[in-house]
Design an enzyme around this catalytic site. Structure first.
Site, PDB file in Angstrom:
ATOM      1  N   HIS A 194       0.881   5.208   1.169  1.00 50.57           N
ATOM      2  CA  HIS A 194       0.229   6.230   1.975  1.00 50.57           C
ATOM      3  C   HIS A 194       0.225   7.539   1.189  1.00 50.57           C
ATOM      4  O   HIS A 194       1.266   7.955   0.664  1.00 50.57           O
ATOM      5  CB  HIS A 194       1.001   6.480   3.278  1.00 50.57           C
ATOM      6  CG  HIS A 194       1.087   5.298   4.192  1.00 50.57           C
ATOM      7  ND1 HIS A 194       0.348   5.198   5.354  1.00 50.57           N
ATOM      8  CD2 HIS A 194       1.829   4.164   4.130  1.00 50.57           C
ATOM      9  CE1 HIS A 194       0.644   4.060   5.967  1.00 50.57           C
ATOM     10  NE2 HIS A 194       1.543   3.423   5.249  1.00 50.57           N
TER      11      HIS A 194
ATOM     12  N   HIS B 143       0.854  -1.201   0.000  1.00 48.51           N
ATOM     13  CA  HIS B 143       0.000   0.000   0.000  1.00 48.51           C
ATOM     14  C   HIS B 143       0.877   1.233   0.000  1.00 48.51           C
ATOM     15  O   HIS B 143       1.989   1.228   0.530  1.00 48.51           O
ATOM     16  CB  HIS B 143      -0.941   0.015   1.208  1.00 48.51           C
ATOM     17  CG  HIS B 143      -0.242  -0.173   2.521  1.00 48.51           C
ATOM     18  ND1 HIS B 143       0.164  -1.412   2.963  1.00 48.51           N
ATOM     19  CD2 HIS B 143       0.147   0.706   3.474  1.00 48.51           C
ATOM     20  CE1 HIS B 143       0.758  -1.282   4.128  1.00 48.51           C
ATOM     21  NE2 HIS B 143       0.778   0.005   4.459  1.00 48.51           N
TER      22      HIS B 143
END
Ligand code: AMP
Length: 116
Positions: free
Chosen positions: A101, A99
């Site tokens: 941010h 992922h």
């Protein structure tokens, strides 16, 4: 075992989803570190940045394009933002589903904490 992010992407547990397409999904971080803190996640469960393969190139590129679009929608494109990918233990990764941010909405300060 499927990750918590896969379950959010599949709609099995709640997530504050702000963007979704065929390759990536983005939702608000549950513990925001800035006024805007969104996680951009490939729909495919890739554990870490160190596990990406050539076949993932489209999803990886889409993560950046999604970040650009979301930053505009969130009103932080002009003021600026930071994109971070943590990898494994020393990178501070907590959830082993790749992922990125997206952080913004305030001055974020130095890139790394001065703590050793
Ligand atoms: P990292 O340390 O890069 O693996 O970041 C994991 C992030 O996922 C942290 O910022 C957490 O606050 C966030 N997080 C964990 N569980 C959830 C959840 N259920 N929904 C949204 N964000 C989450």
């Amino acid at each position: 075992m499927r990750t918590i992010f896969s379950k959010i992407i599949a709609g099995e547990i709640p997530g504050d989803i702000v963007y979704r397409d065929d390759l990536v999904t983005a939702f608000r971080d549950i513990n925001p570190q800035a006024p805007t803190h969104i996680l951009i996640v490939p729909n495919k469960e890739i554990p870490t940045a160190d596990d990406v393969e050539a076949a993932d190139e489209a999803a990886l590129g889409r993560m950046l394009l999604a970040a650009k679009q979301i930053a505009r929608e969130q009103g932080i494109a002009e003021s600026g933002y930071r994109l971070i990918i943590n990898c494994r233990e020393h990178g501070g990764q907590e959830v082993y589903h790749l992922h990125m941010h997206l952080l913004g909405g305030r001055r974020l300060g130095p890139m790394l904490s001065s703590a050793q």
